[in-house]
Design a protein around this motif. Structure first.
Motif, PDB file in Angstrom:
ATOM      1  N   PRO A 168       0.092   6.990   3.994  1.00 46.37           N
ATOM      2  CA  PRO A 168      -1.539   6.488   4.322  1.00 46.37           C
ATOM      3  C   PRO A 168      -2.001   6.590   5.645  1.00 46.37           C
ATOM      4  CG  PRO A 168       0.030   4.807   3.617  1.00 46.37           C
ATOM      5  CD  PRO A 168       1.017   5.756   3.478  1.00 46.37           C
ATOM      6  N   LEU A 169      -3.203   6.874   5.908  1.00 55.38           N
ATOM      7  CA  LEU A 169      -4.297   6.676   6.909  1.00 55.38           C
ATOM      8  C   LEU A 169      -4.524   5.340   7.036  1.00 55.38           C
ATOM      9  CD1 LEU A 169      -5.184   8.775   9.806  1.00 55.38           C
ATOM     10  CD2 LEU A 169      -7.069   9.086   8.278  1.00 55.38           C
ATOM     11  N   THR A 170      -5.142   5.183   5.811  1.00 59.64           N
ATOM     12  CA  THR A 170      -5.868   3.866   5.762  1.00 59.64           C
ATOM     13  C   THR A 170      -5.392   3.207   4.388  1.00 59.64           C
ATOM     14  OG1 THR A 170      -7.656   2.322   6.594  1.00 59.64           O
ATOM     15  CG2 THR A 170      -8.040   4.667   4.700  1.00 59.64           C
ATOM     16  N   GLN A 171      -6.179   2.009   4.287  1.00 57.80           N
ATOM     17  CA  GLN A 171      -6.117   1.814   2.112  1.00 57.80           C
ATOM     18  C   GLN A 171      -7.387   1.041   2.158  1.00 57.80           C
ATOM     19  OE1 GLN A 171      -2.898  -1.365   2.189  1.00 57.80           O
ATOM     20  NE2 GLN A 171      -4.504  -3.165   3.157  1.00 57.80           N
ATOM     21  N   THR A 172      -7.505   0.836   0.997  1.00 58.61           N
ATOM     22  CA  THR A 172      -8.782   0.753   0.485  1.00 58.61           C
ATOM     23  C   THR A 172      -8.358  -0.940  -0.059  1.00 58.61           C
ATOM     24  OG1 THR A 172      -7.522  -0.323  -1.804  1.00 58.61           O
ATOM     25  CG2 THR A 172      -8.778   1.956  -1.476  1.00 58.61           C
TER      26      THR A 172
END
Lengths: 319, 100
Positions: free
Chosen positions: B93-97
């Protein structure tokens, strides 16, 4: 305004040309993910937008336009186009959710101790002496579009909260798109929206917090998550959080850790996630389906419920 | 005629035979009535269930509201819908919620 402005390279295959920049605004960390050349131009544009939105819409800043409006209940106040736009959207969201999303609960949030930006909030507070009132007063807000005049009914104070953050993300995406600055992903404390897709990949890989392997490939639109696990505190011996049930004016109680929602815009995703969480595991899924949205309900018992077109679990990847 | 095919010999036997016929008739009438009641109840229940199935949950709206289906902005792409890869992806993942 605390500014981080750090540029870092994420660890990701095929993403080595991507970079990220971040700053603090609207009570959270706002991050932009984009190719280095895009990020260089995008970061100041997005940051200036968030600064303006926070100065106008923060309920914690006594000199913000929203605070001045809140202090003038019962008196007609001519408001700026920005505040008018956000108020219109918040009232539309309240109608769309039959009042589950209620922008008029600022007094109730104060009553349970949410009186400051969460990062500076005292997490161990004395017991409350006042009883919170139910919501619903937003129906009595008088809006006159001819001169953008707003009259708040006595006893109502506005708190836009997540919808303002979501709308700021949407506005930032539009600002970058208007200047041809893409691809980009704008992430305000986990509420995010994407513009185009990263080169060579075709989607933005976004993990759902706390769930190994639950990485969603977002191609278009927005994603937001609501739940009480981060913004909570003790008031006396009672655990409080910011997701209020408008029927009671008190924090809603559910065995739900979080609800994540995919939607065309970040404001929609934020409102829908918050509403679905407050409605709970029984009624929340029906609400999302009625709005044509998809989401992921994460129960305290580790049970996951996928609603609508939420991506299926890829085979061989266990929770 | 009695049960054995013989003509009843006395008034008492004739009277008993009438009582038997009456009882049989009453039984059949009761059975028929009970069946009719069952049929009516079933029909009523089906109707009620069908009505309940068509009733939306109290908390859900029956159709998307304007807030959740605004006109799409063709310039910015906002409101043009949401699209994801149909399954979770194996990419890092590039980012996460984050819960907010």
């Amino acid at each position: 305004m605390k500014t981080v402005n750090e540029i870092k390279r994420p660890m990701a295959m095929k993403m080595d040309e991507m970079a990220a920049g971040a700053f603090h605004a609207m009570g959270t960390t706002v991050a932009i993910h984009a190719p280095q050349s895009v990020l260089w131009h995008a970061l100041p544009l997005v940051q200036s937008l968030f600064i303006k939105w926070e100065e106008t819409l923060s309920r914690f800043k006594p000199d913000s336009e929203l605070s001045r409006l809140n202090d003038s209940s019962g008196t007609p106040v001519e408001v700026s186009p920005l505040l008018w736009t956000v108020l219109e959207a918040a009232l539309a969201a309240a109608k769309a959710t039959r009042g589950i999303f209620d922008p008029g609960l600022e007094s109730q949030l104060r009553a349970i101790g949410y009186r400051a930006d969460f990062e500076t909030l005292d997490r161990h507070q004395p017991p409350a002496e006042r009883r919170a009132r139910p919501g619903g007063l937003w129906r009595s807000i008088d809006c006159r579009p001819e001169r953008r005049t707003v009259t708040l009914p006595p006893g109502l104070r506005l708190d836009f909260g997540g919808i303002a953050k979501g709308m700021a993300v949407d506005a930032a995406v539009a600002r970058l798109d208007a200047r041809g600055l893409q691809p980009a992903l704008i992430d305000a404390g986990g509420d995010l929206a994407v513009l185009s897709t990263p080169p060579g990949l075709g989607y933005w890989p976004v993990a759902v917090e706390g769930l190994d392997g639950e990485t969603v490939g977002v191609i278009r639109g927005a994603l937001a998550t609501s739940g009480p696990s981060r913004r909570n505190w003790l008031q006396g011996d009672r655990r409080r959080h910011h997701l209020l049930d408008p029927v009671t004016g008190q924090p809603a109680e559910h065995a739900l850790l979080s609800v994540s929602v995919l939607a065309p815009t970040c404001a929609q995703a934020d409102v829908a996630a918050k509403t679905a969480w407050i409605l709970g595991r029984e009624k929340g899924p029906a609400f999302l389906l009625a709005q044509g949205l998809s989401g992921l309900f994460r129960g305290a018992d580790a049970r996951l419920i996928r609603i609508g077109d939420w991506p299926a679990r890829a085979q061989g990847r266990d929770a | 005629m009695n049960a054995s095919g013989e003509r009843p010999s006395s008034n008492r036997e004739r009277w008993l035979a009438r009582v038997k016929r009456f009882k049989r008739g009453t039984l059949w009438l009761s059975l028929a009535g009970f069946s009719a009641l069952c049929a009516l109840s079933a029909e009523h229940l089906v109707g009620v269930t069908a009505q309940a199935a068509n009733t939306p949950p109290a908390s859900a709206t029956t159709s998307p509201s304007p807030f959740f289906s605004p006109p799409a902005n063709s310039q910015t792409g906002l409101g043009n819908g949401v699209q994801t890869v149909p399954q979770t992806v194996p990419t890092m993942p590039l980012t996460q919620t984050r819960v907010s």
